[in-house]
Design a protein around this motif. Structure first.
Motif, PDB file in Angstrom:
ATOM      1  N   HIS A 161      -6.937  -0.156   1.602  1.00 19.85           N
ATOM      2  CA  HIS A 161      -7.834   0.966   1.769  1.00 19.85           C
ATOM      3  C   HIS A 161      -7.875   1.900   0.548  1.00 19.85           C
ATOM      4  O   HIS A 161      -8.818   2.679   0.386  1.00 19.85           O
ATOM      5  CB  HIS A 161      -7.345   1.652   3.053  1.00 19.85           C
ATOM      6  CG  HIS A 161      -7.371   3.076   3.294  1.00 19.85           C
ATOM      7  ND1 HIS A 161      -6.346   3.788   3.840  1.00 19.85           N
ATOM      8  CD2 HIS A 161      -8.364   3.966   3.118  1.00 19.85           C
ATOM      9  CE1 HIS A 161      -6.672   5.026   4.005  1.00 19.85           C
ATOM     10  NE2 HIS A 161      -7.897   5.181   3.576  1.00 19.85           N
TER      11      HIS A 161
ATOM     12  N   THR B 138      -0.427  -3.771   8.791  1.00 20.77           N
ATOM     13  CA  THR B 138       0.471  -2.611   8.860  1.00 20.77           C
ATOM     14  C   THR B 138       0.183  -1.690  10.044  1.00 20.77           C
ATOM     15  O   THR B 138       0.948  -0.768  10.292  1.00 20.77           O
ATOM     16  CB  THR B 138       0.401  -1.780   7.566  1.00 20.77           C
ATOM     17  OG1 THR B 138      -0.957  -1.605   7.194  1.00 20.77           O
ATOM     18  CG2 THR B 138       1.180  -2.428   6.457  1.00 20.77           C
ATOM     19  N   HIS B 139      -0.932  -1.901  10.724  1.00 20.93           N
ATOM     20  CA  HIS B 139      -1.219  -1.108  11.932  1.00 20.93           C
ATOM     21  C   HIS B 139      -1.731  -2.037  13.030  1.00 20.93           C
ATOM     22  O   HIS B 139      -2.521  -2.953  12.767  1.00 20.93           O
ATOM     23  CB  HIS B 139      -2.328  -0.078  11.678  1.00 20.93           C
ATOM     24  CG  HIS B 139      -1.983   0.981  10.684  1.00 20.93           C
ATOM     25  ND1 HIS B 139      -1.051   1.956  10.908  1.00 20.93           N
ATOM     26  CD2 HIS B 139      -2.473   1.219   9.446  1.00 20.93           C
ATOM     27  CE1 HIS B 139      -0.971   2.755   9.851  1.00 20.93           C
ATOM     28  NE2 HIS B 139      -1.819   2.317   8.941  1.00 20.93           N
TER      29      HIS B 139
ATOM     30  N   ASP C   7      -3.316  -2.705   5.263  1.00 15.52           N
ATOM     31  CA  ASP C   7      -4.281  -2.110   6.200  1.00 15.52           C
ATOM     32  C   ASP C   7      -5.374  -3.103   6.613  1.00 15.52           C
ATOM     33  O   ASP C   7      -6.052  -2.897   7.632  1.00 15.52           O
ATOM     34  CB  ASP C   7      -4.959  -0.893   5.554  1.00 15.52           C
ATOM     35  CG  ASP C   7      -4.079   0.355   5.577  1.00 15.52           C
ATOM     36  OD1 ASP C   7      -3.015   0.338   6.237  1.00 15.52           O
ATOM     37  OD2 ASP C   7      -4.466   1.348   4.931  1.00 15.52           O
TER      38      ASP C   7
ATOM     39  N   HIS D 230       0.879  -1.180   0.000  1.00 14.27           N
ATOM     40  CA  HIS D 230       0.000   0.000   0.000  1.00 14.27           C
ATOM     41  C   HIS D 230       0.909   1.220   0.000  1.00 14.27           C
ATOM     42  O   HIS D 230       1.906   1.255   0.733  1.00 14.27           O
ATOM     43  CB  HIS D 230      -0.855  -0.074   1.264  1.00 14.27           C
ATOM     44  CG  HIS D 230      -1.778   1.067   1.493  1.00 14.27           C
ATOM     45  ND1 HIS D 230      -2.277   1.873   0.497  1.00 14.27           N
ATOM     46  CD2 HIS D 230      -2.344   1.521   2.651  1.00 14.27           C
ATOM     47  CE1 HIS D 230      -3.092   2.768   1.036  1.00 14.27           C
ATOM     48  NE2 HIS D 230      -3.144   2.590   2.335  1.00 14.27           N
TER      49      HIS D 230
ATOM     50  N   GLU E 299       0.169   4.488   0.722  1.00 12.19           N
ATOM     51  CA  GLU E 299      -0.101   5.660   1.561  1.00 12.19           C
ATOM     52  C   GLU E 299       1.187   6.022   2.324  1.00 12.19           C
ATOM     53  O   GLU E 299       1.957   5.138   2.717  1.00 12.19           O
ATOM     54  CB  GLU E 299      -1.261   5.369   2.531  1.00 12.19           C
ATOM     55  CG  GLU E 299      -1.797   6.645   3.144  1.00 12.19           C
ATOM     56  CD  GLU E 299      -3.146   6.474   3.853  1.00 12.19           C
ATOM     57  OE1 GLU E 299      -3.658   5.351   3.928  1.00 12.19           O
ATOM     58  OE2 GLU E 299      -3.665   7.500   4.333  1.00 12.19           O
TER      59      GLU E 299
HETATM   60 FE1  FEO Z   1      -4.062   3.365   4.271  1.00 12.08          FE
HETATM   61 FE2  FEO Z   1      -2.144   2.689   6.794  1.00 12.08          FE
HETATM   62  O1  FEO Z   1      -2.570   3.536   5.239  1.00 12.08           O
END
Ligand code: FEO
Length: 426
Positions: free
Chosen positions: A159, A234-235, A178, A92, A94
């Protein structure tokens, strides 16, 4: 010992093992309170990045937000050398996951960059470099690291349009981007160690994934057959305890709940209104009566003065059409209507039927403004908005009935291009 060992004995960031060959090399951001302007987080977030070692080289999967690059690089250096990097995967683009990319490419110029097909133009836009070398990939493509490999899954809109997931079959690990993530910062890192993050997980889904439920279901079709030991998003927490639980939850959240109450040929039409002196309410009731005449349309009428917005958002998400009634005050539609519309950014409204009506005293711009907004939200608005100056006359009430009838017919695909005889509706 609850905390993952994020620092070495000298107090320097170090990589955290997920297995013998896979390490977390991300960063903690405990002070973040707002993400992407709209998302709140009560205790920050993490930017998770990973490194996987195969017999013929090393791959890095995602990076971190630029301001956290030092932690990312120091953690990487604790388990590998830049000359070993053969592959960089960006699931991703972002900036919270690509911030360290330019510097990483400078340190490992030999590495091959893998991104999704849809990420190509974004990568150029983000890095502003003309001479970029990368390999676009789709579902079915893979890259070998010798005794480890990476398989790519095309999972767009989760996302952004560019998003993909990467699966390491020999490890049973899904690097999910994400997907299955949340903004929850806890140095214990793993879902069986961190505090209660259920609210964050659900909140993240509601704001990031919910508008793209169809894409979530398509992604789950790719993910569900995979033998999984662990999900590495990723989070937020790394999901090593019962990863299948989170897949099931995404499935539950993504399937429609209301459709099961309707038979296949029925459609739902919601009418929302708010009224100062009862004139827009009279219009709403007449439109409701007109729509009721169409068989198999389940029509509902709601006064926005008497309801919370959140449950209406759920109803609208699963409805086939909605009609909004607003007076015009000071040249605008009124706040409860705008509040409802601004809450709809978390749901997919594309191709739903829309209609607008309202009473006005002087100029009547409110109806047109709301019509424009509905079109902006990608609803179909097949019939121009209906406006009545102050108190509706008997003929205007009949016009309202015809308006409701026509919109309901349009919903069922049975509207004819003909003049409605108002006398038939009285
Ligand atoms: Fe959609 Fe964690 O960036």
């Amino acid at each position: 010992m609850n905390s993952a060992k994020l620092l070495n004995d000298q107090g320097q960031p170090q990589a955290v093992p997920l297995s013998e060959r896979v390490h977390w090399i991300g960063a903690l951001d405990p002070n973040l309170r707002t993400f992407d302007i709209i998302l709140k987080t009560a205790n920050g977030t993490t930017y998770n990045a990973y490194v996987i070692r195969g017999s013929s080289g090393v791959a890095i999967i995602d990076t971190v937000k630029e301001g956290f690059s030092a932690d990312f690089f120091t953690r990487f250096e604790s388990v590998a050398d830049y000359s070993e990097i053969r592959v960089i995967v960006l699931n991703h683009l972002e900036p919270d996951h690509t911030g360290a990319l330019p510097e990483l490419m400078r340190r490992a110029p030999q590495a091959q960059l893998f991104i999704s097909q849809k990420a190509q133009s974004m990568l150029k836009g983000l890095l502003k470099q003309n001479e970029l070398r990368f390999t676009p990939v789709l579902t079915g493509d893979s890259v070998s690291l010798g005794d480890r490999s990476l398989q790519f899954l095309h999972t767009p809109y989760l996302h952004w349009p560019d998003t993909q997931c990467t699966y390491a079959p020999e490890e049973g690990i899904l690097f999910s981007g994400d997907v299955f993530g949340c903004h929850f910062c806890d140095s214990r890192l793993f879902n069986d160690r961190v505090g209660d993050f259920r609210f964050s997980f659900e909140y993240y889904y509601a704001h990031i994934m919910r508008p793209f439920k169809e894409y979530v279901l398509r992604a789950l079709e790719l993910i569900q057959p995979l033998p999984l030991r662990l999900i590495a998003p990723t989070h937020g927490p790394i999901l090593r305890d019962r990863p299948e639980h989170y897949i099931q939850r995404y499935h539950q959240l993504s399937i429609p709940a209301l459709h099961s109450e309707l038979s296949a040929h029925q459609k739902t039409l919601l009418i929302f209104y708010i009224s100062s002196y009862g004139n827009t309410r009279r219009m709403a009731e007449a439109i409701y009566q007109g729509a009721l005449q169409v068989e198999d349309v389940r029509v509902s009428l709601y006064d926005l003065e008497g309801g919370e917005v959140a449950p209406f958002v759920d109803l609208i998400e699963e409805a086939d059409g909605m009609i909004l009634g607003t007076p015009t005050i000071n040249g605008d539609a009124v706040k409860p209507i705008w509040d409802l519309l601004s809450s709809l950014t978390v749901v997919n409204l594309k191709s739903k039927l829309g209609g607008v009506f309202g009473s006005y005293g002087w100029t009547g711009e409110g109806v047109r403004l709301v019509e424009d907004r509905l079109r902006g939200l990608k609803l179909r608005v097949p019939i121009p908005g209906l406006r009545v100056k102050l108190i509706p006359t008997d003929d205007e009430i009949l016009e309202c009935r015809a308006f409701g009838l026509e919109l309901a017919q349009e919903l069922m695909g049975i509207r004819e291009n003909k003049q409605v005889n108002l006398a038939d509706l009285s």
